[in-house]
Design a protein around this motif. Structure first.
Motif, PDB file in Angstrom:
ATOM      1  N   GLU A  80      -6.499 -14.243  -9.985  1.00  0.00           N
ATOM      2  CA  GLU A  80      -7.309 -13.481  -9.031  1.00  0.00           C
ATOM      3  C   GLU A  80      -8.586 -14.266  -8.717  1.00  0.00           C
ATOM      4  O   GLU A  80      -9.045 -15.071  -9.535  1.00  0.00           O
ATOM      5  N   THR A  81      -9.184 -13.967  -7.580  1.00  0.00           N
ATOM      6  CA  THR A  81     -10.433 -14.633  -7.194  1.00  0.00           C
ATOM      7  C   THR A  81     -11.503 -14.458  -8.282  1.00  0.00           C
ATOM      8  O   THR A  81     -12.239 -15.390  -8.599  1.00  0.00           O
ATOM      9  N   ILE A  82     -11.527 -13.276  -8.868  1.00  0.00           N
ATOM     10  CA  ILE A  82     -12.571 -13.008  -9.865  1.00  0.00           C
ATOM     11  C   ILE A  82     -12.435 -13.921 -11.085  1.00  0.00           C
ATOM     12  O   ILE A  82     -13.432 -14.271 -11.715  1.00  0.00           O
TER      13      ILE A  82
ATOM     14  N   LEU B 276     -14.467 -17.005 -10.332  1.00  0.00           N
ATOM     15  CA  LEU B 276     -15.912 -16.772 -10.404  1.00  0.00           C
ATOM     16  C   LEU B 276     -16.344 -16.525 -11.846  1.00  0.00           C
ATOM     17  O   LEU B 276     -17.371 -17.035 -12.299  1.00  0.00           O
ATOM     18  N   ARG B 277     -15.551 -15.718 -12.537  1.00  0.00           N
ATOM     19  CA  ARG B 277     -15.926 -15.370 -13.914  1.00  0.00           C
ATOM     20  C   ARG B 277     -15.958 -16.616 -14.800  1.00  0.00           C
ATOM     21  O   ARG B 277     -16.808 -16.744 -15.681  1.00  0.00           O
TER      22      ARG B 277
ATOM     23  N   LEU C 208     -16.764 -19.619 -13.914  1.00  0.00           N
ATOM     24  CA  LEU C 208     -18.026 -20.322 -13.641  1.00  0.00           C
ATOM     25  C   LEU C 208     -19.209 -19.566 -14.231  1.00  0.00           C
ATOM     26  O   LEU C 208     -20.125 -20.138 -14.810  1.00  0.00           O
ATOM     27  N   GLU C 209     -19.151 -18.243 -14.080  1.00  0.00           N
ATOM     28  CA  GLU C 209     -20.251 -17.412 -14.575  1.00  0.00           C
ATOM     29  C   GLU C 209     -20.371 -17.517 -16.095  1.00  0.00           C
ATOM     30  O   GLU C 209     -21.474 -17.544 -16.638  1.00  0.00           O
TER      31      GLU C 209
ATOM     32  N   ILE D 116     -17.450 -18.029  -1.218  1.00  0.00           N
ATOM     33  CA  ILE D 116     -18.477 -17.251  -1.933  1.00  0.00           C
ATOM     34  C   ILE D 116     -19.490 -18.207  -2.570  1.00  0.00           C
ATOM     35  O   ILE D 116     -20.702 -17.997  -2.484  1.00  0.00           O
TER      36      ILE D 116
END
Lengths: 223, 137
Positions: B47-49, B52-53, B55-56, B91
């Motif tokens: 999933e896209t998240i 991001l997660r 990297l976060e 994003i």
């Protein structure tokens, strides 16, 4: 269903400049279906906001929540405890949900995270088109089920105008002419005589919102 | 930043990326040290998240190792992963992070060498970019 699009991240970050701890509230209804404000979008936006703020050395704590429907008081009130522990709320529900939350949490700043765009239909996954403007007096019976208010750029009740060309609208060439669609549909139904019927001008002030926000009261449902 | 060792999260499709990683191991090829492999049943599961997660939560870059086009066992999993990576890249750009931190690599089960080379290239590219300034961990 209601369709919405996420606001630019820069705009949301601007709202949040003075705050260090927020609640990001999505909605499990319409905006979940159009992928603008459901649980997934809450996660994505929360992660985006946290990283953006971390990058400038001003960390932001984001609490995530997605009530079943933010526009219903019962569900909006589920947020009470979380709202009490934050400095501000970003709601990525439609404008209705935002205002429901505002009505119940008067002392906390609430910001919209999406632009509520229209009432629309899913054409294919990822593509939505406007189909209804909630005008208050449905004329779909007269127009073969195609709405001239939502789908004709000029909202003509007795079209087409002179600008329709090869079935396309003169305002936007990629848009089908609503009155061409109405003609084709009525022809297919064998009801072309309905094209000769004059639809009287709409009483916007009575039927629609020109006299202020509308209200529906069902005495039998009140508790 | 000569001592900077970029952390890479590598999502590996079970039908291509993961067997390729396995092959690299069997061939005793030198994989950059700071790599965390996440095995997924298909790239379409990512999933896209997740991107991001990663990297976060501390990654400097993220790689997806998925099947070649037309080679996905689930037909469109690799295309879905690429679309999501593209969305995640948009994003990142909006918040001023380099989209080069995310990358998709097509390979097959027998691409152990390509697997390692891609990781090495990514590691070098990330050294040039520097640490991810948005990581929270």
């Amino acid at each position: 269903m209601i369709k919405a699009e996420q606001k630019p991240v820069d705009e949301i970050l601007k709202y949040l400049e003075p705050y260090n701890k927020i609640l990001l509230a999505g909605c499990g209804a319409c905006v979940t279906v159009c992928h603008a404000g459901g649980e997934k979008e809450v996660s994505l936006l929360a992660s985006t906001l946290r990283m953006a703020r971390q990058k400038i050395g001003k960390p932001l704590e984001v609490i995530e929540a997605t009530p079943t429907r933010q526009c219903e008081p019962e569900f909006a009130l589920e947020l009470s405890e979380r709202v009490a522990n934050v400095e501000a709320v970003v709601s990525i529900s439609c404008g209705v949900g935002v205002q429901t939350v505002v009505r119940h949490f008067l002392k906390t700043p609430i910001f919209p995270g999406v632009n509520t765009t229209f009432l629309g239909e899913t054409m294919v996954h990822g593509v939505w088109e406007e189909r209804c403007q909630a005008c208050g007096n449905c004329v779909l019976e007269k127009t073969g089920g195609i709405c001239p208010i939502a789908r004709c750029a000029k909202q003509l009740f007795n079209g087409p105008c002179g600008g329709s060309s090869k079935g396309k609208c003169e305002i936007k060439r990629e848009t089908d002419c609503a009155w061409q669609l109405i003609y084709d549909r009525l022809k297919a139904l064998g009801q072309l005589h309905k094209m000769e019927e004059i639809i009287p001008a709409k009483r916007w002030g009575v039927e629609s919102r020109d006299s202020g926000p509308r209200r529906i009261v069902r005495e039998d449902l009140k508790v | 930043m000569s001592d900077f060792d970029p952390k890479i999260v590598a999502f590996c499709c079970d039908q291509s990326g993961y067997p390729a990683a396995d092959m690299a191991g069997n061939l005793k090829l030198k994989v950059p040290q700071n790599v965390e492999i996440v095995r997924v049943p298909c790239a379409g599961r990512i999933e896209t998240i997740y991107l991001l997660r990663a990297l976060e939560k501390g990654a400097d870059g993220v790689l997806i190792f998925g099947c070649y086009e037309e080679n996905c066992q689930f037909l469109r999993g690799n295309f879905r992963a690429k679309s999501r990576l593209s969305y995640a890249s948009q994003i990142l750009e909006k918040i001023g992070l380099e989209k080069e931190r995310l990358e998709f690599c097509h390979l097959a089960t027998n691409c152990g060498v390509k697997f390692v080379e891609t990781l090495q290239q990514k590691s070098e590219a990330l050294k040039r970019l520097g640490p991810n300034p948005a990581k929270i961990a």
